[in-house]
Write a protein that holds these residues in place. Sequence first.
Motif, PDB file in Angstrom:
ATOM      1  N   ILE A   1      53.475  51.645  44.251  1.00 39.75           N
ATOM      2  CA  ILE A   1      53.011  50.385  44.832  1.00 39.75           C
ATOM      3  C   ILE A   1      51.553  50.542  45.250  1.00 39.75           C
ATOM      4  O   ILE A   1      51.177  51.560  45.862  1.00 39.75           O
ATOM      5  CB  ILE A   1      53.877  49.994  46.043  1.00 39.75           C
ATOM      6  N   SER A   2      50.738  49.542  44.904  1.00 41.58           N
ATOM      7  CA  SER A   2      49.316  49.572  45.279  1.00 41.58           C
ATOM      8  C   SER A   2      48.834  48.157  45.548  1.00 41.58           C
ATOM      9  O   SER A   2      49.452  47.177  45.130  1.00 41.58           O
ATOM     10  CB  SER A   2      48.484  50.230  44.176  1.00 41.58           C
ATOM     11  N   MET A   3      47.738  48.084  46.296  1.00 41.45           N
ATOM     12  CA  MET A   3      47.068  46.810  46.572  1.00 41.45           C
ATOM     13  C   MET A   3      45.730  46.824  45.831  1.00 41.45           C
ATOM     14  O   MET A   3      45.004  47.834  45.876  1.00 41.45           O
ATOM     15  CB  MET A   3      46.848  46.625  48.073  1.00 41.45           C
ATOM     16  N   ILE A   4      45.399  45.687  45.192  1.00 38.99           N
ATOM     17  CA  ILE A   4      44.190  45.608  44.352  1.00 38.99           C
ATOM     18  C   ILE A   4      43.310  44.467  44.851  1.00 38.99           C
ATOM     19  O   ILE A   4      43.792  43.365  45.146  1.00 38.99           O
ATOM     20  CB  ILE A   4      44.554  45.374  42.874  1.00 38.99           C
ATOM     21  N   PHE A   5      42.002  44.764  44.957  1.00 43.86           N
ATOM     22  CA  PHE A   5      41.022  43.731  45.334  1.00 43.86           C
ATOM     23  C   PHE A   5      39.848  43.826  44.367  1.00 43.86           C
ATOM     24  O   PHE A   5      39.330  44.920  44.117  1.00 43.86           O
ATOM     25  CB  PHE A   5      40.548  43.914  46.774  1.00 43.86           C
ATOM     26  N   GLU A   6      39.437  42.687  43.832  1.00 35.52           N
ATOM     27  CA  GLU A   6      38.337  42.633  42.867  1.00 35.52           C
ATOM     28  C   GLU A   6      37.217  41.763  43.406  1.00 35.52           C
ATOM     29  O   GLU A   6      37.480  40.761  44.083  1.00 35.52           O
ATOM     30  CB  GLU A   6      38.820  42.075  41.521  1.00 35.52           C
ATOM     31  N   CYS A   7      35.968  42.142  43.076  1.00 34.63           N
ATOM     32  CA  CYS A   7      34.787  41.366  43.500  1.00 34.63           C
ATOM     33  C   CYS A   7      33.764  41.406  42.380  1.00 34.63           C
ATOM     34  O   CYS A   7      33.347  42.482  41.935  1.00 34.63           O
ATOM     35  CB  CYS A   7      34.177  41.931  44.787  1.00 34.63           C
ATOM     36  N   ALA A   8      33.335  40.206  41.929  1.00 33.93           N
ATOM     37  CA  ALA A   8      32.343  40.109  40.839  1.00 33.93           C
ATOM     38  C   ALA A   8      30.928  39.999  41.360  1.00 33.93           C
ATOM     39  O   ALA A   8      29.988  39.926  40.575  1.00 33.93           O
ATOM     40  CB  ALA A   8      32.660  38.890  39.964  1.00 33.93           C
ATOM     41  N   GLU A   9      30.735  39.981  42.685  1.00 35.69           N
ATOM     42  CA  GLU A   9      29.404  39.794  43.280  1.00 35.69           C
ATOM     43  C   GLU A   9      28.849  41.092  43.834  1.00 35.69           C
ATOM     44  O   GLU A   9      28.109  41.083  44.813  1.00 35.69           O
ATOM     45  CB  GLU A   9      29.480  38.733  44.389  1.00 35.69           C
ATOM     46  N   MET A  10      29.239  42.220  43.248  1.00 35.08           N
ATOM     47  CA  MET A  10      28.757  43.518  43.724  1.00 35.08           C
ATOM     48  C   MET A  10      27.250  43.627  43.529  1.00 35.08           C
ATOM     49  O   MET A  10      26.707  43.184  42.523  1.00 35.08           O
ATOM     50  CB  MET A  10      29.461  44.641  42.966  1.00 35.08           C
ATOM     51  N   LYS A  11      26.578  44.198  44.514  1.00 31.71           N
ATOM     52  CA  LYS A  11      25.146  44.439  44.447  1.00 31.71           C
ATOM     53  C   LYS A  11      24.884  45.927  44.587  1.00 31.71           C
ATOM     54  O   LYS A  11      25.795  46.715  44.840  1.00 31.71           O
ATOM     55  CB  LYS A  11      24.424  43.659  45.548  1.00 31.71           C
ATOM     56  N   GLU A  12      23.612  46.275  44.429  1.00 33.14           N
ATOM     57  CA  GLU A  12      23.246  47.675  44.569  1.00 33.14           C
ATOM     58  C   GLU A  12      23.534  48.137  46.002  1.00 33.14           C
ATOM     59  O   GLU A  12      23.089  47.528  46.967  1.00 33.14           O
ATOM     60  CB  GLU A  12      21.765  47.853  44.237  1.00 33.14           C
ATOM     61  N   GLY A  13      24.314  49.201  46.117  1.00 35.28           N
ATOM     62  CA  GLY A  13      24.668  49.710  47.437  1.00 35.28           C
ATOM     63  C   GLY A  13      25.939  49.110  48.012  1.00 35.28           C
ATOM     64  O   GLY A  13      26.365  49.508  49.107  1.00 35.28           O
TER      65      GLY A  13
END
Length: 1439
Positions: free
Chosen positions: A912-924
């Motif tokens: 079992i795992s929890m997943i979170f995605e973000c397309a607005e990643m920036k440097e750092g």
Amino acid sequence: MLLMYVTVCSARDSCLSPQSQKTTVKTEKRQAVVKLSPLPARAKRTYLAMDTDKEVIVCTSSNKNHEDVRGLMEAREEEVTEEGIHYVAMRNLFVREAREAVDVKVETKTRSTHIRESAERMELSKTEWAEFRKKMNPDSLTHRPEFIVKPRGQTVWEGGAVRLHCTVAGWPKPRIAWYKNNVLIDAKAHPEKYAIESSFNMHSLEIKNCDFMDTAQYHASALNVKGEASSVATIVVKRFQEGEEADGFCAEHGVTFETTIIDKFEVAFGREGETLSLGCTVIIYPTVKKYQPEVVWSRNSVPLKPSKWVHTHWSGQRATLTLVHLNKEDEGMYTLRVNTKSGFDTYSAYVYVRDADVEVEGVPVAPLDVRCHDANKDYVVVTWKQPAVEGSSSILGYFIDRCEVGTHHWAQCNDAPVKYARFPVTGLVEGRSYVFRVRATNKEGVSRPSRVSDAVVAMDPSDRARLRAGPSAPWTGMIKFTEEDPTVGVVPGEPSDVVVTEATKSYVVLAWKPPVQRGHEGVMYYIEKCISGTETWQRVNSGMPVKSPRFALFDLAEGKSYSFRVRCCNSSGVGEASVSTGEITVGDKLDLPSSPGNPVATRNTDTSVVVFWGACKDVKYLVGYYVEYSEVGTDVWIPCNNKPVKQTRFVCHGLTTGSNCMFRVKAVNAAGYSQSSSSSEAVVVKAAISVPGRATGVTVLEAVKDTMMLTWTEPASKGGADVRGYFVDYRTVKGHVVGKWHEMNLKALTTTSYKAENLKENVFYQFQVRAMNMAGVSEASLPTSALECKEWTITVAGPPVGLHVLEVRDTSAVVLWERPAFDGRTPVNGYYLDIKEASAGEKGWKAAHEKANKTKYMKVTGLKPGASYDFRVRAQNLAGVGKPSAVLGPILAQTRPGTNEIHVDVDDDGVISMIFECAEMKEGSEFVWSKNYQTVTDTSRLTLVTERGRSRAIFNSPSLEDLGTFSCVVTNTDGFSSSYTLTEEGESAHTVVIPFKNEMAIELLEKGRVRFWTQVEKCTSACQVDYVFNDVIITEEEKYTVNFDKSTGIIEMFMDSLEVSDEGTFTFDLVDGKAKGATSLVLIGDEFRELQKKSEFERAEWVRKQGPHFVEYLDFTVTPECNVLLKCKIGNVRAETEITWSKDNIEIAEDDEDAQKIERKDGDLTFNIGKWVIKQEKPKGKEGKKPSAEDVPPPPRPKISKADAGTYQVLLRDDRGKDKSTFNLTDAGYQAVMNELFRVIANSSCDIKVISTEHGIILYSMITYYNEELRVGWLHKDAKIAASERVKSGVTGEQLWLKINEPTEKDKGKYTMDIFDGKDGVKRVFDLTGKDRARVVGGLPDVVAIQEGKSLNLTGNVWGEPAPEVSWTKNDRELVCDERYQLKFEHGKFASITIAAVTTADSGKYALLVKNKYGTEAGEFTVSVYNPDDEENKEGKKG
């Protein structure tokens, strides 16, 4: 002979000319004057001019004894004022006085009386006038104006005044005029702005209340009868920059105006041909009645003026700029400047204009910025800028087109393309106005034309300056009339200063100064050239002298050297040649620019990048730079700017966020493009990191003797990176005297609170805070008020600090905070969260909950989507509830685009795992996981795996210890976060769910069977399924059939039919070890009844198809040949199956005529309604025979009429059953068939063609078939054409035509044929605009008489577009080109015939025939060949 004096006060001076004897006429004022007598026959003709304003005719007549008359003129000068100088450039200084009444006095004397009186007056006053001249002009010589002291350029602040001074000498005394950017300054019309003074040869111009628009070049022009002199000075009005304040108080209105610009326009993108509007809302405070600010729009710091391309509007609150029909010239930085009497405010943004789509792939785009320079009487230089895109191949050159203003005919100026972006156009007609455009060409074709230039008049520059100067000034003076002009009959002198101003391999441009001695009549010029090494001079323009002191020479040999000289000519002859220019080598004098320096690209915003590069070295006449970009991995370079920029920095907007781009730069001048620079290093398009904004809400929570506890709110803008710390500054305050700022902490603080120690008790302090991130330190916050350092006596807790929000959604948000810096007398035991809408006042606060919250976070629900809210928190201890924290907000309740939620995943092994995605990643940016909003540090419970924009938190050993709220925050973004709550009652960490690929679905099968099915993603062989209907498990029986294919995961259940009792819920329950899953389908109400009907229908259809049946029911179609067919498709038929057709319930028998229209091919039945049936009558006698089908005449075209209307039916029948199909060909059915027939006819029409006849032209289109009910209309310029004797329309067979007899210019334009197709109609368009009928326009005589043995050569000028076909005839028989007849057709304009050694047999009627698709014409002439001997014999016989 009469010598006359006329004293005139008029609004303009004129050339003088003699005319007429003594006759009385009347002026506008109805005053009687004497009309002059005509000259004697021996007098020479001079020039006539008339004052059109006052109708005063003046003349010049005598040249005898000028020395005698000069004395009379000088005597008269004593009575006239200084305003009597009659030269054109000063006239417009006195426009108002020009409207005064005219005063004309005419006195006539005989010549003997006049000479006697003159001699007496000269003798008596000789001494007096000598003294007078000595006094007024000590050097006894007149001379042109000269500036002793020139005006000097100055810089002035806005709102100030500036004065320009100059001192001028000259005799007669010069008059001074002041100009701003070559526009005359009228101080009398604008006394509030300008003041002009002149005293004792000292002159001044004062400019009051200077503003931005006063920055310009000012020049003083001094003029007298001997010449003109001018001097230029530049005035720069300096703007107040930030930190510089001007005195903004407006004494006129008693207020200080404050300007605020809101609703600002952003960086805009347009395309050529589109319309673009820019606008801002401007707020002026305070509002003063009838006062409006000055709104100025500018492009690249150049103010814009309203024109047909630029529209401006000011509504009183909003300033709008509309750019009509965008062109690349419109690209640039647009600035809105709002000027008030207290100062100004500005806002700027860039506008990009993209090229319109090219018509042919690979051709270049249109050039831009076409301008005209150095215009003369018959010559102008056209310049332009090269486009950014050359197309698929390099630009080979440019074509220049010209069009006379008032016409629409464009003529190409150059036959071969020119490489330089500069071209001299010759052959203009003096006095006419022209506009120009430019087209680029490469191997693929020619580009669209550029935007047309401004109109330019072909005229002498001095005449243009005179017209630009405006109305003429009044003058008072004496006009001398003489009979002879001393300059008439004088051959002009030689020109001077002959130089080569431009030299390329395509052309050479000469310029010179007109001769000093040229007389009153105009002069023209001959140009001569001499090849180096020879002494032979050749006249270049022997056929036509030029009027302008400019000339362009073409067709020179590249690399050769030439010398040039110029001669003047007039009616008296040709003057001497000028001095030679010396040897000039033909070739390009301007080199291509060198490559720009290496570009450097840096991040700017999410959609823009800043590019820097090194300037070109040793470049001449640089036009600018073009910047291009290409995404890494592609070889496609796209221009960033379509208008060249001169600076070496450019912001490239409109890029795709996250793309990886490279940039390069190329320079351009008139010679062409440079080599592109090397590519920059790749840069990712994303926002650059900047320093954070200011911290806010700096307050004191507690003070104890020498210690003060400070707190503040973090900046609203973090600059794209997390805040790493804070610095606190302090200063002391004593009364109104403040000290210097000092740092309190040398190491950055990581919290939003600070304990300031070692302060002095009872001393007042001010504090300010600066935030820091990886980009630097922000500006200081606003300082606190003066706070006294003394001990407080407070028992309750201080306000909580560090309020911030996470997980903002449309209806909820999570508010977090930190404990107070001061707990009070007892520890904090709870918190209260208050909330209010941002628009509500202080009374709008309400508690978000009733009981104290023990945690330092809370999720607020029930928010209104799109509303803004404020939050605050209060801390509680045993002593009570403390003061509220600083207000957090406003916070907009809105889910950010791109926000994802945490979801739980179970893999095949049950992990079992929890997943979170973000397309607005920036440097750092990093993923930070928390449990109950405390950062997870214990890795024994969770394993964190991050891959690019995806983070997974894996439970190592799920248990009850893992229950709680898990959240994930992405740092260095604008609040991307989410949370997931694991509870024992709800979805726990032990739950394993069988995933479905799709939910349960239903499908209708043959015979009306129903299939329920679903598919699981993965299952084991131990997986079991329970089929449930209304909570009752179904067992496989006659009604139900079930199937579970574990290899594919497909689960199916079949039912033979649906009955009323089958309404309810169907469920598949799955169990696979510990995993469970279920999927259901609710089948009730209308949905169930609809499905039941479909099932019954499908079963009935199956039963029907067991016997003969219709696969496709009876319907109609119209073939491309316009045959109307009734058709159907049948199936399952046998030989014994009966097929019966009927119309209106009457069976069509085999011997009926309609039976021959029925055809059967395999399973297709057709009934051809319009088929022609051959009728054959029986023979009357025994010898008669039945004719064969070949003997019967061919049938007419297919057709359908109302006689064919009716109800058609087809019946199929045999022992297995029967089926029938009906088609109603009446009313709506008949109209539908006709509409389809009209559609086929309309779409069969070909494009409109044109043929010419002896009476005119015929426009026509061919169709497949014509029906009388078909509606056809003709339009001309979108207006319906009315039938007349000259213009008629009609139909002949399958030809739709429009006849135009004797066409005229009015018949040109767009013609449209509108054919009704049952709906909107089909249009065929033909454009006659710009098309010319073939014509013979001249060159041929009516009769040619030629001696026998001579050669005959005739050339006719022909015209037509497209170019006509040419033929010659003799006595109506066409001639063929051979040894006797040489027929030529050159340049599409000149047709010639040559007959060598004509004989009497060549006499006859000849004609030149020209023809194109718009018409035919013949130029006829007669050739008569005579023999001189025969003529002499005939005369001898007569004698």
